[in-house]
Design a protein around this motif. Structure first.
Motif, PDB file in Angstrom:
ATOM      1  N   GLU A 158     -15.668 -13.911  -0.144  1.00  0.00           N
ATOM      2  CA  GLU A 158     -14.741 -14.985   0.229  1.00  0.00           C
ATOM      3  C   GLU A 158     -13.789 -15.306  -0.925  1.00  0.00           C
ATOM      4  O   GLU A 158     -12.584 -15.502  -0.713  1.00  0.00           O
ATOM      5  N   SER A 159     -14.325 -15.348  -2.151  1.00  0.00           N
ATOM      6  CA  SER A 159     -13.470 -15.610  -3.313  1.00  0.00           C
ATOM      7  C   SER A 159     -12.467 -14.480  -3.515  1.00  0.00           C
ATOM      8  O   SER A 159     -11.299 -14.712  -3.827  1.00  0.00           O
ATOM      9  N   LEU A 160     -12.954 -13.237  -3.330  1.00  0.00           N
ATOM     10  CA  LEU A 160     -12.071 -12.089  -3.470  1.00  0.00           C
ATOM     11  C   LEU A 160     -10.971 -12.127  -2.427  1.00  0.00           C
ATOM     12  O   LEU A 160      -9.799 -11.866  -2.720  1.00  0.00           O
ATOM     13  N   ARG A 161     -11.347 -12.476  -1.215  1.00  0.00           N
ATOM     14  CA  ARG A 161     -10.379 -12.566  -0.112  1.00  0.00           C
ATOM     15  C   ARG A 161      -9.285 -13.577  -0.418  1.00  0.00           C
ATOM     16  O   ARG A 161      -8.094 -13.291  -0.261  1.00  0.00           O
ATOM     17  N   ASN A 162      -9.664 -14.748  -0.915  1.00  0.00           N
ATOM     18  CA  ASN A 162      -8.675 -15.797  -1.204  1.00  0.00           C
ATOM     19  C   ASN A 162      -7.807 -15.430  -2.415  1.00  0.00           C
ATOM     20  O   ASN A 162      -6.598 -15.694  -2.423  1.00  0.00           O
ATOM     21  N   ALA A 163      -8.434 -14.835  -3.426  1.00  0.00           N
ATOM     22  CA  ALA A 163      -7.672 -14.454  -4.614  1.00  0.00           C
ATOM     23  C   ALA A 163      -6.630 -13.378  -4.264  1.00  0.00           C
ATOM     24  O   ALA A 163      -5.485 -13.425  -4.734  1.00  0.00           O
ATOM     25  N   LEU A 164      -7.030 -12.422  -3.423  1.00  0.00           N
ATOM     26  CA  LEU A 164      -6.102 -11.365  -3.030  1.00  0.00           C
ATOM     27  C   LEU A 164      -4.991 -11.928  -2.155  1.00  0.00           C
ATOM     28  O   LEU A 164      -3.819 -11.550  -2.305  1.00  0.00           O
ATOM     29  N   ALA A 165      -5.328 -12.844  -1.280  1.00  0.00           N
ATOM     30  CA  ALA A 165      -4.311 -13.472  -0.430  1.00  0.00           C
ATOM     31  C   ALA A 165      -3.289 -14.221  -1.285  1.00  0.00           C
ATOM     32  O   ALA A 165      -2.079 -14.190  -1.007  1.00  0.00           O
ATOM     33  N   ASP A 166      -3.760 -14.895  -2.330  1.00  0.00           N
ATOM     34  CA  ASP A 166      -2.843 -15.596  -3.237  1.00  0.00           C
ATOM     35  C   ASP A 166      -1.882 -14.614  -3.906  1.00  0.00           C
ATOM     36  O   ASP A 166      -0.685 -14.887  -4.058  1.00  0.00           O
ATOM     37  N   LEU A 167      -2.414 -13.467  -4.342  1.00  0.00           N
ATOM     38  CA  LEU A 167      -1.576 -12.451  -4.967  1.00  0.00           C
ATOM     39  C   LEU A 167      -0.523 -11.927  -3.998  1.00  0.00           C
ATOM     40  O   LEU A 167       0.651 -11.752  -4.355  1.00  0.00           O
ATOM     41  N   ILE A 168      -0.949 -11.662  -2.771  1.00  0.00           N
ATOM     42  CA  ILE A 168      -0.016 -11.149  -1.763  1.00  0.00           C
ATOM     43  C   ILE A 168       1.109 -12.145  -1.533  1.00  0.00           C
ATOM     44  O   ILE A 168       2.283 -11.763  -1.399  1.00  0.00           O
ATOM     45  N   LEU A 169       0.800 -13.435  -1.531  1.00  0.00           N
ATOM     46  CA  LEU A 169       1.823 -14.464  -1.333  1.00  0.00           C
ATOM     47  C   LEU A 169       2.824 -14.504  -2.481  1.00  0.00           C
ATOM     48  O   LEU A 169       3.974 -14.907  -2.301  1.00  0.00           O
ATOM     49  N   GLU A 170       2.378 -14.101  -3.673  1.00  0.00           N
ATOM     50  CA  GLU A 170       3.309 -14.038  -4.803  1.00  0.00           C
ATOM     51  C   GLU A 170       4.342 -12.940  -4.620  1.00  0.00           C
ATOM     52  O   GLU A 170       5.475 -13.050  -5.087  1.00  0.00           O
ATOM     53  N   SER A 187      -1.280 -13.248   4.995  1.00  0.00           N
ATOM     54  CA  SER A 187      -1.811 -12.758   3.715  1.00  0.00           C
ATOM     55  C   SER A 187      -3.327 -12.620   3.767  1.00  0.00           C
ATOM     56  O   SER A 187      -3.886 -11.691   3.171  1.00  0.00           O
ATOM     57  N   ILE A 188      -4.011 -13.513   4.481  1.00  0.00           N
ATOM     58  CA  ILE A 188      -5.462 -13.415   4.639  1.00  0.00           C
ATOM     59  C   ILE A 188      -5.821 -12.173   5.433  1.00  0.00           C
ATOM     60  O   ILE A 188      -6.761 -11.425   5.099  1.00  0.00           O
ATOM     61  N   ARG A 189      -5.066 -11.910   6.502  1.00  0.00           N
ATOM     62  CA  ARG A 189      -5.325 -10.720   7.315  1.00  0.00           C
ATOM     63  C   ARG A 189      -5.098  -9.442   6.496  1.00  0.00           C
ATOM     64  O   ARG A 189      -5.849  -8.473   6.619  1.00  0.00           O
ATOM     65  N   MET A 190      -4.051  -9.440   5.681  1.00  0.00           N
ATOM     66  CA  MET A 190      -3.809  -8.276   4.816  1.00  0.00           C
ATOM     67  C   MET A 190      -4.952  -8.093   3.833  1.00  0.00           C
ATOM     68  O   MET A 190      -5.418  -6.973   3.595  1.00  0.00           O
ATOM     69  N   ALA A 191      -5.420  -9.205   3.254  1.00  0.00           N
ATOM     70  CA  ALA A 191      -6.534  -9.129   2.303  1.00  0.00           C
ATOM     71  C   ALA A 191      -7.788  -8.583   2.977  1.00  0.00           C
ATOM     72  O   ALA A 191      -8.490  -7.728   2.416  1.00  0.00           O
ATOM     73  N   ASP A 192      -8.061  -9.051   4.196  1.00  0.00           N
ATOM     74  CA  ASP A 192      -9.228  -8.558   4.935  1.00  0.00           C
ATOM     75  C   ASP A 192      -9.125  -7.056   5.173  1.00  0.00           C
ATOM     76  O   ASP A 192     -10.114  -6.321   5.064  1.00  0.00           O
ATOM     77  N   ALA A 193      -7.919  -6.581   5.497  1.00  0.00           N
ATOM     78  CA  ALA A 193      -7.727  -5.158   5.786  1.00  0.00           C
ATOM     79  C   ALA A 193      -7.980  -4.315   4.536  1.00  0.00           C
ATOM     80  O   ALA A 193      -8.620  -3.257   4.604  1.00  0.00           O
ATOM     81  N   VAL A 194      -7.490  -4.789   3.397  1.00  0.00           N
ATOM     82  CA  VAL A 194      -7.671  -4.040   2.160  1.00  0.00           C
ATOM     83  C   VAL A 194      -9.146  -4.005   1.780  1.00  0.00           C
ATOM     84  O   VAL A 194      -9.689  -2.944   1.409  1.00  0.00           O
ATOM     85  N   ILE A 195      -9.816  -5.134   1.856  1.00  0.00           N
ATOM     86  CA  ILE A 195     -11.235  -5.201   1.500  1.00  0.00           C
ATOM     87  C   ILE A 195     -12.057  -4.304   2.429  1.00  0.00           C
ATOM     88  O   ILE A 195     -12.958  -3.577   1.984  1.00  0.00           O
ATOM     89  N   TYR A 196     -11.738  -4.335   3.732  1.00  0.00           N
ATOM     90  CA  TYR A 196     -12.427  -3.488   4.706  1.00  0.00           C
ATOM     91  C   TYR A 196     -12.292  -2.013   4.322  1.00  0.00           C
ATOM     92  O   TYR A 196     -13.276  -1.260   4.320  1.00  0.00           O
ATOM     93  N   GLU A 197     -11.081  -1.590   3.994  1.00  0.00           N
ATOM     94  CA  GLU A 197     -10.854  -0.183   3.670  1.00  0.00           C
ATOM     95  C   GLU A 197     -11.579   0.225   2.391  1.00  0.00           C
ATOM     96  O   GLU A 197     -12.190   1.302   2.334  1.00  0.00           O
ATOM     97  N   VAL A 198     -11.509  -0.621   1.372  1.00  0.00           N
ATOM     98  CA  VAL A 198     -12.160  -0.275   0.113  1.00  0.00           C
ATOM     99  C   VAL A 198     -13.676  -0.218   0.287  1.00  0.00           C
ATOM    100  O   VAL A 198     -14.343   0.682  -0.250  1.00  0.00           O
ATOM    101  N   LYS A 199     -14.237  -1.157   1.035  1.00  0.00           N
ATOM    102  CA  LYS A 199     -15.683  -1.146   1.268  1.00  0.00           C
ATOM    103  C   LYS A 199     -16.120   0.152   1.939  1.00  0.00           C
ATOM    104  O   LYS A 199     -17.174   0.719   1.610  1.00  0.00           O
ATOM    105  N   ASN A 200     -15.309   0.653   2.871  1.00  0.00           N
ATOM    106  CA  ASN A 200     -15.665   1.898   3.551  1.00  0.00           C
ATOM    107  C   ASN A 200     -15.673   3.085   2.598  1.00  0.00           C
ATOM    108  O   ASN A 200     -16.474   4.014   2.752  1.00  0.00           O
ATOM    109  N   THR A 201     -14.781   3.066   1.598  1.00  0.00           N
ATOM    110  CA  THR A 201     -14.742   4.186   0.651  1.00  0.00           C
ATOM    111  C   THR A 201     -15.978   4.228  -0.228  1.00  0.00           C
ATOM    112  O   THR A 201     -16.267   5.268  -0.845  1.00  0.00           O
ATOM    113  N   LEU A 202     -16.702   3.115  -0.308  1.00  0.00           N
ATOM    114  CA  LEU A 202     -17.874   3.053  -1.183  1.00  0.00           C
ATOM    115  C   LEU A 202     -19.171   3.447  -0.470  1.00  0.00           C
ATOM    116  O   LEU A 202     -20.230   3.471  -1.084  1.00  0.00           O
TER     117      LEU A 202
END
Length: 462
Positions: free
Chosen positions: A26-38, A47-62
């Motif tokens: 949750e913290s990662l999601r909010n921090a990334l959303a803040d960055l995207i808004l910048e 921005s939250i939806r974009m953050a969720d998409a990025v986290i989802y993709e990275v988690k799958n690579t692991l």
């Protein structure tokens, strides 16, 4: 917010990978959303939806737990534990040269052969092919845009094109084609593509060498935000005579140097010190005119070696030539300084930047003593100034003669610091450099082993 900062870039996939273990989701999601808004002119929900998409993709690579060892090896890389900046890669010094030798080792491990390959650490690579009328030597070279010219695309394109053409010319090849590879980050203005291409096209038109192909992509696709421009230009040339490679330099040869006004490095120095008038001095194609004059004169076969004074300045090039050819080089300091454009030299001296440690883009020619006068006459006939600056010796060491004393010309860990940030980074060799080299060498070895494994596997399938 969007567009308020120029030259910025943010790797949001890299942000997630770096912070996934240290932050809850949750913290990662909010921090990334803040960055995207910048970076993006969007709303919080998007921005939250974009953050969720990025986290989802990275988690799958692991999710690699069930993979066999071979596939796990293929999708990972052998970490060296040494950063690009730490090693000085791209900074044209001792660390950079070492990494390039390791890259050459990987290329050489393929067993494929070329007339001049990366092991020679020369300006361009050469392959020889047979034709009905005899051998033809094909030279290729590629150069990347200066990293600090992202905000100045025309200048970046102009100077990187000159650099690629220079690398072909100094091998004794006549340039016949240019190719361009252009990458602009997601938020970059499309106008940058056109401005860069116009810079490439300006050189193309001036020297009569066509741009024949290229590629245009985004930096990191959707995962990199910002407007950073990175690109490269390649050149292809041919010759019916063997290339003027560095290894042909012989004791007793004379060293000649054309006047250099600099390229991307000098342009960057001028812009980032607010000395914009110096940029005008860099806009020429004298190097290529001088090279082509030598080719047209029929003197090329008598010239032993040609190179451009770029990689870490005269210090770097002298070291590479000496190492490759096993000869010594003796330079007269006053003669060298006389061949640096006066405005450029004055800027470097005023800013306390070593003129011998930066790229001045001169053409350096090594030729027998009886050939040198004809070479100089030919170059001057093309409207380019040239002078004799030294001799090749059998000492095995490059030296500079200055004020009655002799000093060895050694490359620094990085090229001479020509911007304020480079002055902060410094050019001193790290105390743990030998350990860094060991780690880099080990990573290169593992890369070769990985390549060998994949080749064996595919060969068995065939």
């Amino acid at each position: 917010m969007k567009g308020s900062v120029r030259g910025w870039i943010m790797d949001i996939e890299g942000f997630v990978r770096r912070n996934m273990d240290s932050m809850d989701e949750e913290s990662l999601r909010n921090a990334l959303a803040d960055l995207i808004l910048e970076f993006k002119d969007t709303d919080r929900e998007t921005s939250i939806r974009m953050a969720d998409a990025v986290i989802y993709e990275v988690k799958n690579t692991l999710k690699t737990g069930g993979l066999d060892d071979g596939l796990r090896t293929i999708i990972s890389y052998p970490p060296a534990g040494v950063g690009m900046g730490e090693m000085g890669v791209g900074s044209r010094g001792e660390g950079d040269f070492f990494v390039h030798r390791k890259i050459a080792d990987i290329v050489s491990s393929t067993g494929t052969r070329s007339f001049i390959n990366p092991e020679a650490q020369d300006d361009g690579g050469v392959v020889r092919t047979e034709t009905g009328s005899g051998d033809v030597y094909i030279t290729t070279a590629v150069d990347g845009i200066h990293s600090r010219l992202s905000e100045y695309p025309f200048l970046g394109g102009f100077h990187v094109t000159r650099a690629a053409l220079r690398d072909v010319c100094v091998m004794g090849s006549r340039p016949v084609a240019l190719i361009s590879d252009l990458h602009l980050a997601d938020d970059g203005d499309v106008g940058k593509l056109f401005d860069f291409t116009a810079g490439v096209a300006a050189v193309s038109e001036l020297v009569g060498v066509p741009v024949v192909a290229g590629s245009t992509l985004r930096v990191g696709g959707d995962m990199v935000l910002g407007d950073r421009l990175v690109s490269a230009v390649g050149a292809i040339g041919f010759s019916e005579t063997p290339p003027t490679a560095r290894k042909r330099a012989e004791p007793g040869d004379v060293i000649l140097l054309t006047e250099g006004s600099g390229g991307g490095t000098i342009t960057t120095t001028a812009i980032y010190h607010g000395l914009f008038d110096v940029v005008w001095e860099t806009l020429d194609v004298n190097f290529i005119r001088a090279s082509e004059a030598i080719m047209d004169s029929g003197l090329l076969g008598d010239v032993h070696a040609m190179t451009d004074v770029t990689n870490g300045g005269l210090r770097g090039d002298a070291h590479e030539i000496s190492s490759t050819a096993g000869v010594g080089l003796e330079f007269d300091a006053d003669a060298v300084m006389s061949m640096i454009n006066p405005s450029v030299l004055r800027m470097l001296q005023d800013l306390e930047i070593d003129p011998l440690g930066v790229s001045i883009d001169s053409l350096m020619i090594i030729a027998p003593e009886d050939v040198a006068p004809d070479v100089m006459d030919t170059i001057r006939g093309a409207g380019v100034d040239v002078a004799e600056i030294g001799r090749v010796t059998d000492s095995g060491v490059p030296v500079l003669l200055r004020d009655g004393s002799e000093e060895e010309l050694r490359p620094l860990f990085r090229e001479a610091a020509y911007t304020q940030i480079k002055k902060m980074v410094g050019d001193k060799t790290p105390q743990d450099f030998e350990e860094m080299k060991r780690k880099v060498e080990d990573a290169a070895r593992r890369a070769i082993e990985k390549k060998d494994m994949v080749v064996r596997m595919i060969s068995r399938e065939d």
